[in-house]
Design an enzyme around this catalytic site. Structure first.
Site, PDB file in Angstrom:
ATOM      1  CD1 TRP A 158     -40.062  95.424 -28.772  1.00 61.07           C
ATOM      2  CD2 TRP A 158     -41.332  97.260 -28.662  1.00 61.07           C
ATOM      3  NE1 TRP A 158     -39.597  96.192 -27.724  1.00 61.07           N
ATOM      4  CE2 TRP A 158     -40.354  97.315 -27.634  1.00 61.07           C
ATOM      5  CE3 TRP A 158     -42.242  98.309 -28.795  1.00 61.07           C
ATOM      6  CZ2 TRP A 158     -40.282  98.390 -26.734  1.00 61.07           C
ATOM      7  CZ3 TRP A 158     -42.156  99.381 -27.902  1.00 61.07           C
ATOM      8  CH2 TRP A 158     -41.184  99.419 -26.889  1.00 61.07           C
ATOM      9  CE1 TYR A 194     -38.245  96.945 -31.676  1.00 57.14           C
ATOM     10  CE2 TYR A 194     -39.483  95.801 -33.379  1.00 57.14           C
ATOM     11  CZ  TYR A 194     -39.115  96.978 -32.762  1.00 57.14           C
ATOM     12  OH  TYR A 194     -39.612  98.172 -33.219  1.00 57.14           O
ATOM     13  CE  LYS A 218     -58.012  92.632 -23.202  1.00 54.77           C
ATOM     14  NZ  LYS A 218     -57.318  91.647 -24.067  1.00 54.77           N
ATOM     15  NE  ARG A 247     -46.663  97.297 -21.043  1.00 52.96           N
ATOM     16  CZ  ARG A 247     -47.610  96.381 -21.219  1.00 52.96           C
ATOM     17  NH1 ARG A 247     -48.696  96.674 -21.911  1.00 52.96           N
ATOM     18  NH2 ARG A 247     -47.480  95.170 -20.712  1.00 52.96           N
ATOM     19  N   GLY A 293     -49.364  94.801 -32.160  1.00 52.61           N
ATOM     20  CA  GLY A 293     -48.724  93.613 -31.628  1.00 52.61           C
ATOM     21  C   GLY A 293     -49.715  92.635 -31.027  1.00 52.61           C
ATOM     22  NE  ARG A 338     -45.653  89.060 -25.455  1.00 55.82           N
ATOM     23  CZ  ARG A 338     -45.149  89.444 -24.275  1.00 55.82           C
ATOM     24  NH1 ARG A 338     -45.510  90.584 -23.740  1.00 55.82           N
ATOM     25  NH2 ARG A 338     -44.299  88.680 -23.629  1.00 55.82           N
ATOM     26  CD  GLN A 398     -52.685  89.437 -26.595  1.00 56.44           C
ATOM     27  OE1 GLN A 398     -51.653  89.649 -27.236  1.00 56.44           O
ATOM     28  NE2 GLN A 398     -52.729  89.502 -25.275  1.00 56.44           N
TER      29      GLN A 398
END
Length: 330
Positions: A21, A57, A229, A242, A294, A296, A300
């Site tokens: 996503w 998405y 974080k 968000r 997920g 990016r 990660q």
């Protein structure tokens, strides 16, 4: 990596599945295409063979990125999970919400799963993904304007044509799954599940366990909140959904932060990050086949994949659950 059978289907997926996503950029403040492709490739190199995406998405961007990332990988070595039933290019069905595409243009998103629409969506997804079949094809959200039976008849046709291997749903109730199964056998249901959101435990998990259906847990990191974080004063990029999402209310961020403080010593003892601890906890829960996580960028993705190396004893799982029961989210 652990590989698990999806329900009682013939499909094996990686217990940590790449959730695509965010790489589509839509509702996440944009995307860096090169970083996204490298993230998927890095995941695959560490055994994450399953990738979950959807047309909506990035309005096709995520599927195209996935297609580009898997070029050169033998098709039978990767499992493509995508969806249908969310249209931004027509005004038909059950209106979902207003949004903006990655260029900032306004779009209206509709939940629509009419028979011919599904056939068209499948063809479009196959082109974007650069493949001739989809391993798991999932209804993204229930569409109250189209009978479930009509939608599943389209899926049955696509299975017969060899364009999809297995049928799945997303955000379905146990009752809706039962209705769909009168037409086509379902392999799984993809639903939100995290340390902070365990509502599926009441009815859906028992149903899936009893009927041998897989559960794909999306947002196991609660959209980044459980990484540790995000603090109460966090500033999100423009276009990041968000900002208005329930779990990102200041009170809930504080509670999540306190929870993670209590879990940090256990993560340190395991030589793991909080994210890795959360991912491992998720795939240890009853009924959960895989966690969709997920990333990016490449770093990660690597950290997420390495969560498979974390081990949790029954006592450690009980320790975590004890602290989860103390939460009082608003």
């Amino acid at each position: 990596m652990d590989y698990r059978q999806l329900g009682d289907s013939d499909l094996q997926i990686s217990a940590i599945t790449f959730g695509a996503w965010a790489v589509g950029g839509w509702m996440w403040g944009g995307t860096e295409r090169k970083d996204a492709i490298n993230a998927i490739k890095a995941s695959y190199d560490l055994g994450v063979t399953s990738i979950d995406t959807a047309p909506v998405y990035g309005q096709g961007d995520s599927e195209e990125i996935v297609g580009e990332a898997i070029k050169g990988i033998p098709r039978d070595k990767v499992q493509i999970l995508t969806k249908y039933g969310m249209r931004w290019d027509l005004t038909k069905g059950d209106f979902g919400f207003k949004s903006q595409d990655n260029a900032g243009n306004p779009i209206d998103v509709y939940k629509y799963s009419g028979k011919e629409s599904i056939i068209k969506e499948c063809e479009d997804s196959l082109k974007r993904l650069g493949t001739d079949y989809i391993d798991l094809y999932q209804m993204h959200w229930p569409d109250k304007t189209t009978p479930i039976e009509e939608s599943m008849e389209a899926i049955l046709r696509l299975i017969e044509q060899g364009k999809i291997r297995q049928a799945g749903v997303s955000n379905y109730t146990a009752e809706q799954m039962q209705r769909a199964e009168k037409v086509v056998k379902l392999a799984s249901n993809q639903v939100p599940f995290s340390m902070l959101n365990q509502s599926i435990d009441e009815t859906l998990v028992p149903y899936c366990l009893e009927n041998s259906k897989g559960i794909l847990a999306y947002s196991p990191m609660e959209r980044g909140l459980l990484t540790g974080k995000i603090k109460p004063d966090h500033q999100f990029a423009e276009g990041d959904h968000r900002t208005n999402y329930r779990f990102f209310k200041r009170e809930n961020i504080i509670q999540a932060d306190n929870l993670l403080d209590k879990l940090k010593p256990l993560a340190n003892e395991k030589n793991a990050s909080l994210s890795q601890l959360v991912i491992r906890w998720t795939i240890e829960q009853p009924g959960i086949t895989a966690a969709l996580v997920g990333a990016r960028n490449e770093e990660q993705a690597i950290q997420n994949a390495k969560a498979i190396n974390v081990t949790l004893s029954d006592d450690e799982l009980a320790f975590i659950d004890q602290h989860l029961q103390e939460l009082e989210l608003v």
